[in-house]
Design a protein around this motif. Structure first.
Motif, short mmCIF file in Angstrom:
data_model
loop_
_atom_site.label_atom_id
_atom_site.label_comp_id
_atom_site.label_asym_id
_atom_site.label_seq_id
_atom_site.Cartn_x
_atom_site.Cartn_y
_atom_site.Cartn_z
N UNK A 1 51.82 39.60 48.84
CA UNK A 1 50.45 40.10 48.78
C UNK A 1 49.97 40.57 50.14
N UNK A 2 50.44 39.88 51.19
CA UNK A 2 50.07 40.28 52.55
C UNK A 2 50.65 41.66 52.89
N UNK A 3 51.87 41.92 52.43
CA UNK A 3 52.50 43.21 52.71
C UNK A 3 51.89 44.33 51.87
N UNK A 4 51.60 44.03 50.61
CA UNK A 4 51.06 45.05 49.71
C UNK A 4 49.64 45.44 50.09
N UNK A 5 48.82 44.44 50.44
CA UNK A 5 47.43 44.67 50.86
C UNK A 5 46.63 45.44 49.81
N UNK A 6 46.72 44.99 48.58
CA UNK A 6 46.01 45.69 47.51
C UNK A 6 44.56 45.23 47.37
N UNK A 7 44.16 44.17 48.08
CA UNK A 7 42.75 43.77 48.10
C UNK A 7 42.50 42.98 49.38
N UNK A 8 41.22 42.83 49.71
CA UNK A 8 40.83 42.08 50.89
C UNK A 8 39.61 41.24 50.58
N UNK A 9 39.16 40.45 51.54
CA UNK A 9 38.00 39.59 51.32
C UNK A 9 36.76 40.44 51.05
N UNK A 10 36.02 40.03 50.01
CA UNK A 10 34.81 40.76 49.63
C UNK A 10 35.02 41.74 48.49
N UNK A 11 36.29 42.02 48.13
CA UNK A 11 36.58 42.97 47.05
C UNK A 11 36.37 42.32 45.68
N UNK A 12 35.94 43.13 44.71
CA UNK A 12 35.92 42.71 43.31
C UNK A 12 37.33 42.86 42.76
N UNK A 13 37.87 41.80 42.15
CA UNK A 13 39.17 41.89 41.50
C UNK A 13 39.09 41.26 40.11
N UNK A 14 39.95 41.75 39.23
CA UNK A 14 40.08 41.18 37.89
C UNK A 14 41.54 40.87 37.65
N UNK A 15 41.84 39.61 37.33
CA UNK A 15 43.19 39.17 37.03
C UNK A 15 43.16 38.44 35.70
N UNK A 16 43.77 39.07 34.69
CA UNK A 16 43.77 38.49 33.34
C UNK A 16 42.31 38.27 32.91
N UNK A 17 41.90 37.01 32.68
CA UNK A 17 40.52 36.73 32.25
C UNK A 17 39.60 36.36 33.40
N UNK A 18 40.09 36.46 34.63
CA UNK A 18 39.30 36.07 35.81
C UNK A 18 38.75 37.32 36.50
N UNK A 19 37.46 37.23 36.86
CA UNK A 19 36.80 38.34 37.55
C UNK A 19 35.86 37.78 38.61
N UNK A 20 35.90 38.36 39.78
CA UNK A 20 35.01 37.91 40.84
C UNK A 20 35.32 38.60 42.15
N UNK A 21 34.72 38.10 43.22
CA UNK A 21 34.91 38.66 44.55
C UNK A 21 35.75 37.71 45.39
N UNK A 22 36.64 38.26 46.18
CA UNK A 22 37.58 37.48 46.97
C UNK A 22 36.84 36.82 48.14
N UNK A 23 37.03 35.51 48.30
CA UNK A 23 36.43 34.78 49.40
C UNK A 23 37.46 34.28 50.40
N UNK A 24 38.67 33.96 49.93
CA UNK A 24 39.71 33.42 50.80
C UNK A 24 41.07 33.94 50.39
N UNK A 25 41.88 34.30 51.38
CA UNK A 25 43.28 34.68 51.14
C UNK A 25 44.16 33.77 51.99
#
Length: 352
Positions: free
Chosen positions: A107-131
């Protein structure tokens, strides 16, 4: 028996071992302090700290065994046993510990999201707070913090909302007795009232009893994503009823003999609004994490500018150095203020 000589003998034997132990503990403590204060490598500090501490722990164990006052044959046996144990641990926990660590690197190499981004994974949706190395934390629309293992993230599709903007949409079912041109006008108006750019309407379904429509528009400020989706539906409700278009259920069967339409009572289009946006409550920690991430980027930029100015100062004539030193002092003051701000936000984020 000469006790002082005996103590010195044992001290000489165990001194390397004590040195390795003290050095490893001091290095771990120093690394932890280093990543808990503003510095050049502040961005993604948690991830880097976990990786470095893991490597330090592994090397410290091997160094401790090598420093023990034991014969070479015994040390080799201990190293062999340790190697077998590490292999067994990695093999048995490959689906959890090691796999999550490898997923964290991916995930660190791909960098498809960062802190503060909205993401949806399966049934989970929210904003990233910690990586982190082993997990990623998001804050959902109920302001709850959800910890997702990194292995889960790489085995499920991740939908990331772009910082530059996203498309939001809403669906509605309407009867066959209304021409679609009237419906399109009402839905486009609702999207424009929601401040959506380039709105458009799609006919998604021709059902047995109703027609499905979907209105879509571009939202530039993604921080109000939840509010914008709600406002879009409110304006759809108002605009459709103002156009005397009844909203029906997808399974509604129109068997009325009269042409009279039953509509909800029309009210003023002005709706009560809260002074505090829902997103500020839902994603408080995610907002703080995003602010910290951006401030750390500015921190690095300030350090680079400051070093560049200091190097340029050496080549300036003496009559211009005084003015340039004032600029450097001002830049240093900005750096100190930014350092204090980052430290305060980090302390607040860690305590929440």
């Amino acid at each position: 028996m000469d006790i002082p000589k005996l103590l010195m003998h044992y001290l000489e034997l165990w001194l390397p071992t004590l040195f390795v132990l003290i050095f490893a503990m001091s290095l771990s403590w120093g690394i932890s302090r280093f990543f808990n204060s503003p510095h050049r490598l502040f961005r993604n500090g948690r991830f880097h700290r976990q990786v470095i501490l893991l490597l330090i722990s592994i090397f410290s164990i091997f160094a401790f065994i090598l420093a023990l006052p034991l014969p070479d044959s015994v040390q080799n046996q201990l190293l062999g046993i340790l190697g077998i144990l590490l292999t067994a641990i990695i093999g048995l926990s490959s689906t959890t510990f090691a796999a999550n660590a490898m997923a964290g690197f991916m995930l660190k190499l791909v960098r498809n999201f960062r802190k503060g981004d909205f993401i949806r994974v399966d049934n989970y949706f929210g904003r990233v707070t910690t990586r982190g190395l082993f997990h990623t934390e998001i804050q959902d629309t109920d302001s709850n913090l959800i910890t997702l293992p990194n292995l889960y993230l790489i085995t499920h599709p991740i939908t990331t909302t772009q910082q530059t903007g996203t498309l939001i949409s809403a669906r509605v079912s309407l009867g066959y007795d209304v021409h679609y041109n009237e419906i399109v006008k009402a839905l486009i108006k609702a999207a424009e009232l929601t401040d959506l750019g380039d709105p458009f309407v799609q006919m998604t379904e021709l059902g047995d009893f109703s027609v499905g429509y979907k209105v879509t528009g571009q939202l530039k400020n993604i921080k109000i994503l939840i509010t914008a989706e709600s406002e879009l539906r409110k304006h759809m409700f108002d605009c459709l009823h103002q156009a005397d278009i009844e909203i029906v259920s997808p399974t509604f069967m129109n068997q009325r003999l009269l042409k009279e339409k039953i509509l909800a009572e029309k009210e003023s289009s002005q709706t009560a609004t809260s002074e505090v946006s829902p997103e500020s409550l839902m994603f408080q920690k995610a907002d703080e994490a995003e602010v910290i991430d951006k401030l750390e980027g500015g921190f690095e930029s300030l350090i680079e500018d400051l070093e560049k100015m200091k190097s340029e100062l050496k080549s300036l004539p003496e009559d211009k150095k005084s003015e340039y030193e004032q600029k450097i002092a001002l830049k240093q003051q900005q750096l100190d203020n930014l350092t204090d701000k980052i430290q305060k936000l980090n302390n607040k984020n860690q305590n929440s």
